[in-house]
Design a protein around this motif. Structure first.
Motif, PDB file in Angstrom:
ATOM      1  N   ALA B  44       0.752  -1.218   0.024  1.00  0.00           N
ATOM      2  CA  ALA B  44       0.090  -0.101   0.000  1.00  0.00           C
ATOM      3  C   ALA B  44       0.738   1.114  -0.067  1.00  0.00           C
ATOM      4  O   ALA B  44       0.518   2.429  -0.796  1.00  0.00           O
ATOM      5  CB  ALA B  44      -0.769  -0.050   1.180  1.00  0.00           C
ATOM      6  N   TYR B  45       1.969   1.180   0.863  1.00  0.00           N
ATOM      7  CA  TYR B  45       2.894   2.511   0.844  1.00  0.00           C
ATOM      8  C   TYR B  45       3.527   2.549  -0.559  1.00  0.00           C
ATOM      9  O   TYR B  45       3.695   3.498  -1.002  1.00  0.00           O
ATOM     10  CB  TYR B  45       3.920   2.285   1.932  1.00  0.00           C
ATOM     11  N   ASN B  48       1.177   3.994  -2.931  1.00  0.00           N
ATOM     12  CA  ASN B  48       0.963   5.236  -2.684  1.00  0.00           C
ATOM     13  C   ASN B  48       2.117   6.320  -3.033  1.00  0.00           C
ATOM     14  O   ASN B  48       1.861   7.578  -3.593  1.00  0.00           O
ATOM     15  CB  ASN B  48       0.692   5.669  -1.306  1.00  0.00           C
ATOM     16  N   ILE B  51       1.745   8.296  -6.478  1.00  0.00           N
ATOM     17  CA  ILE B  51       1.063   9.688  -6.264  1.00  0.00           C
ATOM     18  C   ILE B  51       2.076  10.743  -6.220  1.00  0.00           C
ATOM     19  O   ILE B  51       1.896  11.632  -6.893  1.00  0.00           O
ATOM     20  CB  ILE B  51       0.269   9.650  -5.086  1.00  0.00           C
ATOM     21  N   LYS B  52       3.283  10.449  -5.803  1.00  0.00           N
ATOM     22  CA  LYS B  52       4.384  11.371  -5.712  1.00  0.00           C
ATOM     23  C   LYS B  52       4.928  11.562  -7.150  1.00  0.00           C
ATOM     24  O   LYS B  52       5.287  12.700  -7.364  1.00  0.00           O
ATOM     25  CB  LYS B  52       5.489  10.881  -4.529  1.00  0.00           C
ATOM     26  N   ALA B  82      10.425  19.701  -2.862  1.00  0.00           N
ATOM     27  CA  ALA B  82      10.061  19.318  -1.526  1.00  0.00           C
ATOM     28  C   ALA B  82       9.741  17.749  -1.774  1.00  0.00           C
ATOM     29  O   ALA B  82       9.777  16.987  -0.835  1.00  0.00           O
ATOM     30  CB  ALA B  82       8.650  19.895  -0.869  1.00  0.00           C
ATOM     31  N   GLN B 165       9.486  14.878  12.174  1.00  0.00           N
ATOM     32  CA  GLN B 165       8.490  15.486  11.391  1.00  0.00           C
ATOM     33  C   GLN B 165       7.996  16.606  12.404  1.00  0.00           C
ATOM     34  O   GLN B 165       7.699  16.187  13.692  1.00  0.00           O
ATOM     35  CB  GLN B 165       7.512  14.910  10.884  1.00  0.00           C
ATOM     36  N   GLN B 166       8.189  18.054  12.220  1.00  0.00           N
ATOM     37  CA  GLN B 166       7.796  18.698  13.393  1.00  0.00           C
ATOM     38  C   GLN B 166       6.242  19.350  13.115  1.00  0.00           C
ATOM     39  O   GLN B 166       5.864  19.782  12.217  1.00  0.00           O
ATOM     40  CB  GLN B 166       8.473  20.297  13.068  1.00  0.00           C
ATOM     41  N   PHE B 167       5.519  18.965  14.159  1.00  0.00           N
ATOM     42  CA  PHE B 167       4.081  19.479  14.191  1.00  0.00           C
ATOM     43  C   PHE B 167       4.068  20.766  15.416  1.00  0.00           C
ATOM     44  O   PHE B 167       3.828  20.201  16.429  1.00  0.00           O
ATOM     45  CB  PHE B 167       3.156  18.497  14.620  1.00  0.00           C
ATOM     46  N   GLN B 172       7.813  14.378  15.820  1.00  0.00           N
ATOM     47  CA  GLN B 172       7.703  12.816  16.027  1.00  0.00           C
ATOM     48  C   GLN B 172       8.433  12.372  14.792  1.00  0.00           C
ATOM     49  O   GLN B 172       8.570  12.979  13.576  1.00  0.00           O
ATOM     50  CB  GLN B 172       6.407  12.659  16.205  1.00  0.00           C
ATOM     51  N   GLN B 176       8.376   8.734   5.920  1.00  0.00           N
ATOM     52  CA  GLN B 176       7.989   9.866   4.737  1.00  0.00           C
ATOM     53  C   GLN B 176       8.675   9.358   3.460  1.00  0.00           C
ATOM     54  O   GLN B 176       9.772   8.796   3.351  1.00  0.00           O
ATOM     55  CB  GLN B 176       8.705  11.257   5.299  1.00  0.00           C
ATOM     56  N   TYR B 177       8.039   9.752   2.676  1.00  0.00           N
ATOM     57  CA  TYR B 177       8.569   9.627   1.174  1.00  0.00           C
ATOM     58  C   TYR B 177       9.614  10.736   0.597  1.00  0.00           C
ATOM     59  O   TYR B 177       9.116  11.853   0.847  1.00  0.00           O
ATOM     60  CB  TYR B 177       7.579   9.758   0.090  1.00  0.00           C
TER      61      TYR B 177
END
Lengths: 307, 185
Positions: B44-45, B48, B51-52, B82, B165-167, B172, B176-177
């Motif tokens: 699945a990954y 996905n 899409i990139k 990016a 990854q900064q939220f 956390q 990531q792709y």
């Protein structure tokens, strides 16, 4: 009836069939939303194992009047969806006696046949009347959901209805469960949607009302904006970027669940703003399923399902 | 003097042990994408990640459109970069009739001067080359420019790894792709 009139009838039957799965949808083709279109495509795929494009639905089903009949293979798909074998069966009209030359004997025989048929029909109706459970007669949808400000019907697939008397963690009611519960007794329900504020309302029993009670839902403006941005094109990108910066929390966490729920991808505020500023076709396949807000209303968590 | 020698030997041993431990961890991780994820999840990954690639070529096609205002061009170039590991990542030169590779940043500059290109991307060809942080996929790009068409058969590395990854205030680790280098097949 000409073929175009038959097609209008078929469209009406398609909507009727759609309501069997989405009973909260009470509009017509004019109010058939983009989400309804996606639901219908999924239904057609499930029921008929056929793929119908959004464009086709916009071209042939959405318009109030049609100037051209769709291709026959597509008509077949819709016919099968409404429970008819195909277009030919759908438009078939048996030849009436008045239009044919028949002998006196045949007329007599057919009259006898009719009388016999009518008699049997009346008998069957009487049997059905006494044997059919009374509670199954009602077909009226229990509630009508609408936007508090625009008065427009709310897309039923965007709303989950819970029995408010159940303990926390309860599952949303299915349309059938909901209909069962409100048939005889009033029910307090908790209406939840990513695009509307949570609402608690008491629904009167279906048996005591003439028309479905209207439940007005207060929209969450920020959530509505993001929903609209997912369907946007490149125009007004600067305005969209500015608005997104304003309505999204700095701590925003966007989770995109992959097809089949087999994984997830995360976006922070900067990434999500960038994604929506220059929308790519993939955004059309995103469906917001849950939203959490900050106390000031800014969006803090967005959960998205990717088709 | 003796203690000095013992200290040096100790440091050397510690260094060798540390290096061995790192290598060992890497070796362990080398199978981890297949070990961490069940086969359907990894699939699945991987699906996905298509899409990139679709997004990349959507941006690239848009960047060849005439009359693109500079601010929008800049926005698209940023979105495009990016997607990649870095600006130097090699990609196919869509403006060239002969298949050649060049850094993505250079391609973006060339697209600004290019005539409009209509780009199509074929279905992904799956390769069984999953490493501890990437896989390779293959596809064919079709380009139509000034009435003439050309095709490029590409294989491309897709990195999929745990990155911070900064939220807002908190950070956390998330998978990531990042798109890696293209190669001509």
């Amino acid at each position: 009836m000409n073929e175009m009139q038959h097609f209008q009838e078929l469209k009406r039957r398609v909507l009727e069939r759609y309501r069997q799965d989405y009973p909260y949808f009470q509009g017509d083709w004019k109010t058939f939303s983009s989400q309804d279109i996606l639901n219908l495509i999924a239904l057609l795929e499930r029921e008929c194992k056929e793929t119908v494009s959004e464009k086709w639905i916009y071209t042939h089903l959405k318009p109030e009047t049609n100037t051209k009949l769709p291709r026959k293979n597509m008509l077949h798909v819709l016919c099968r969806f409404v429970g008819v074998s195909g277009w030919d069966e759908f438009i078939f009209e048996p030849v009436t006696i008045g239009s044919t030359v028949v002998s006196k004997e045949e007329t007599k025989r057919s009259k006898r046949g009719y009388l016999w048929g009518i008699g049997m029909g009346v008998l069957l109706l009487a049997v059905a009347y006494f044997l059919w459970p009374e509670k199954k007669v009602t077909k009226m949808p229990p509630i009508k959901l609408q936007n508090q400000y625009t008065q427009e019907a709310v897309d039923s697939s965007e709303v989950q209805v819970y029995d408010a008397t159940q303990t926390v963690g309860a599952q949303p009611l299915t349309p059938q469960q909901f209909e069962e519960k409100v048939r005889e007794k009033p029910l307090t329900v908790f209406v939840k949607s990513p695009f509307y504020k949570d609402t608690i309302v008491q629904i009167p029993p279906t048996s005591s009302v003439q028309s479905p009670p209207v439940v007005a839902l207060q929209p969450d403006d920020y959530a509505m904006m993001v929903k609209a941005f997912l369907k946007a094109d490149i125009t007004d990108w600067q305005k969209r970027k500015t608005q997104l910066q304003q309505i999204l929390s700095e701590d925003l966490e966007v989770m995109v669940m992959l097809k089949g729920g087999l994984g997830a991808e995360f976006y922070n505020k900067a990434q999500f703003v960038q994604k929506l500023t220059i929308p790519t076709p993939v955004l059309k396949r995103w469906e917001i399923v849950d939203i959490k807000n900050e106390p000031d209303g800014k969006l803090k968590v967005i959960r998205i399902k990717q088709e | 003097m003796r203690s000095g020698i013992v200290y040096i030997v100790f440091l050397w041993c510690a260094s060798v042990w540390s290096q061995a431990a790192t290598e060992s961890m890497k070796t362990t991780n080398e199978q981890s994408l297949k070990q961490v994820f069940a086969a359907p999840v990894l699939q699945a990954y991987q699906e996905n990640s298509d899409i990139k690639i679709q997004e990349l070529f959507f941006y690239l096609q848009q960047l060849t459109q005439p009359g693109l205002e500079p601010s929008l061009r800049h926005e698209m170039e940023t979105a495009c970069l990016a997607l990649f590991v870095n600006e130097e990542t090699l990609v196919v030169d869509l403006t060239s009739p002969t298949p050649t590779l060049l850094p993505i940043a250079t391609l973006l500059q060339k697209l600004a001067q290019s005539a409009p290109i209509q780009i199509t991307v074929s279905e992904r060809v799956k390769y069984n080359t999953v490493t501890y942080r990437s896989w390779t996929c293959g596809y064919t790009i079709g380009c139509v420019q000034n009435g003439s068409s050309r095709e490029y058969a590409i294989s491309q590395i897709v990195f999929f790894q745990l990155l911070p990854q900064q939220f807002g205030a908190h950070q956390q680790q998330t998978y990531q792709y990042r798109l890696g280098a293209m190669e001509l097949r």
